[in-house]
Scaffold this active site. Structure first.
Site, PDB file in Angstrom:
ATOM      1  CG  HIS A  91      -1.987  -1.055   1.114  1.00 22.86           C
ATOM      2  ND1 HIS A  91      -2.643  -1.653   2.157  1.00 22.86           N
ATOM      3  CD2 HIS A  91      -2.822  -1.581   0.075  1.00 22.86           C
ATOM      4  CE1 HIS A  91      -3.436  -2.554   1.712  1.00 22.86           C
ATOM      5  NE2 HIS A  91      -3.682  -2.374   0.574  1.00 22.86           N
ATOM      6  CD  GLU A  97      -0.265   0.394   4.630  1.00 25.60           C
ATOM      7  OE1 GLU A  97       0.309  -0.621   4.595  1.00 25.60           O
ATOM      8  OE2 GLU A  97      -1.452   0.341   4.406  1.00 25.60           O
ATOM      9  NE  ARG A 106      -6.325   0.069   0.631  1.00 33.72           N
ATOM     10  CZ  ARG A 106      -6.168  -0.374   1.623  1.00 33.72           C
ATOM     11  NH1 ARG A 106      -5.590   0.039   2.895  1.00 33.72           N
ATOM     12  NH2 ARG A 106      -6.550  -1.727   1.719  1.00 33.72           N
ATOM     13  CG  HIS A 116       0.191  -4.229   5.488  1.00 36.42           C
ATOM     14  ND1 HIS A 116      -0.762  -3.910   4.416  1.00 36.42           N
ATOM     15  CD2 HIS A 116       0.717  -5.505   5.168  1.00 36.42           C
ATOM     16  CE1 HIS A 116      -0.825  -4.769   3.936  1.00 36.42           C
ATOM     17  NE2 HIS A 116      -0.195  -5.728   4.024  1.00 36.42           N
ATOM     18  CD  GLU A 122      -1.788  -3.390   9.231  1.00 37.45           C
ATOM     19  OE1 GLU A 122      -1.357  -2.215   9.204  1.00 37.45           O
ATOM     20  OE2 GLU A 122      -2.590  -3.883   8.587  1.00 37.45           O
TER      21      GLU A 122
END
Length: 417
Positions: free
Chosen positions: A176, A179, A234, A304, A378
């Site tokens: 993405h 990020e 994104r 991510h 994440e």
């Protein structure tokens, strides 16, 4: 002619001017029940809300923390609606443009030298891949696994001593575009692996016995766009048939129960799944590479941001995978190890119950292909900065994540056939 040309030039310049986010706000709302969750969904129908967490409107549910970006023009109406319905909310960011500019809070050490404490654009990352090969020819090689829609190369760095076929781990960053801390970690991993080989016992053992395939930027076109045109971008940059909207969410484009979760079929949405599984050149390049190295790849790790979680399958079903206990044990120890450095707290669990249900994710695809240890990090933070984590937080984020990745790698070395 002379009169028309300047006007045409001005129009062209305006068309490609970078998007600004002056006085745009980031709201955090915690709907207390389904009725309040529906209010947010209704607001999204009449206003342009950019959902940061969860990734799309249809995931919004009671008792969930919901972060969304809203324009200056619409923020007053949103605030009034939230007040009117007595909903709990806070404004995390009051002026998004200011936060975007404040991200770059680290001064360059030595001009021209690659900095691991700064965000690097694509051009710098390409130059860095060459530098790593030149500096460590016995340990680093670069493989072009394909190219993007805009014909940018997709490079994988293979790290490890070159003799023989051994177990390998595939890692990717930046699926993405917005990020940015994710590609920063992939660069840090390669840097630390090569720098500490022969000095750090664990890293030396890992590189002597395993290979790492690192894709530093998965979504190259989107990443470039997020640097040059729209920091909040994104998706990738492919054209969509019968739509003026650009881009596919590459992490909905894998052949893992593709399109089974509703609301991913709008080309204008940030989580658009694409026209078919593996319809995107980037997805196809990665799946082809992994399939052709399947006998050696024992783990798949994708990075991510944001929300501080360590996730594993499944996303497309609430059913637990056969080796759930093993995955949960690795994730638990991994998050514990990560927290030893700066006491950063991560939660862990299957995607569907820990974050929200998703279909077509790279993680589930790799697992269903036969790679039985697949994880998604994440990274920082939990929403104060969201996607706009300042550069001063890059090194701490990378240092703590490195501890967890080394633990997972050691586990794979010891416990996989």
């Amino acid at each position: 002619m002379w009169l028309i040309l300047p006007v045409g030039l001005i129009a062209t310049t305006l068309a490609i001017a970078p998007v600004r986010f002056d006085r745009e706000k980031l709201f955090r709302v915690k709907p207390q029940d389904e009725k309040q969750a529906d209010i947010i969904k209704d607001l999204a129908k009449t206003n342009e809300l950019d959902f940061w967490y969860p990734g799309a409107t249809h995931h919004v549910a009671a008792n969930m923390t919901v972060d969304f970006r809203v324009s200056e023009k619409e923020s007053q109406a949103i605030q009034s609606a939230l007040d009117q319905n007595k909903m709990h909310y806070e404004i995390l960011i009051h002026d998004l443009q200011q936060e975007i500019e404040k991200q770059f809070d680290v001064k360059e050490d030595i001009p021209g030298r690659h900095s691991y404490a700064k965000y690097n654009n694509w051009e710098k990352i390409v130059a860095w891949t060459e530098k790593m090969m030149d500096k460590h020819p016995e340990m680093v090689s670069r493989i072009k696994i394909g190219s993007t829609v805009e014909d940018n190369p997709l490079y994988v760095l293979k790290i490890g001593k070159k003799k023989g076929r051994r177990k390998a781990i595939f890692m990717d960053c930046g699926i993405h575009a917005r990020e940015w801390v994710s590609p920063a970690f992939c660069q840090w991993f390669v840097y630390q692996a090569t720098k500490t080989y022969g000095r750090n016992k664990i890293m030396t053992k890992l590189l002597d016995r395993m290979n790492f395939y690192i894709l530093p930027v998965f979504n190259v076109d989107g990443y470039i766009w997020s640097w040059t045109k729209n920091r909040m971008w994104r998706k990738n940059r492919s054209k969509n048939q019968n739509s003026k909207c650009i881009g596919t969410d590459l992490n909905r484009n894998f052949n893992a129960s593709w399109d089974s979760i509703p609301n991913t079929n709008d080309p204008c949405a940030d989580n658009y799944r694409g026209s078919a599984p593996e319809s995107e050149k980037e997805t196809k390049a990665v799946t082809d590479f992994i399939r052709s190295h399947l006998n050696e790849i024992k783990a798949y790790i994708t990075f991510h941001s944001y929300s501080q979680m360590l996730l594993f399958p499944y996303g497309y079903t609430s059913k637990l995978p056969p080796n759930h206990e093993d995955l949960a044990k690795v994730a638990k120890i991994g998050t514990d190890v990560l927290s030893t450095r700066y006491e950063t707290r991560y939660i862990y669990g299957p995607i569907a119950s820990t974050i929200y249900p998703t279909s077509g994710s790279s993680l589930d695809w790799a697992y269903d292909l036969g790679i039985k240890h697949t994880f998604a990090f994440e990274l920082r933070d939990k929403g104060k900065f969201g996607f706009l984590l300042p550069e001063s937080r890059i090194k701490p984020t990378c240092r703590e994540t490195m501890l967890a990745v080394k633990f997972i790698s050691k586990y794979i070395l010891k416990h996989t056939p």
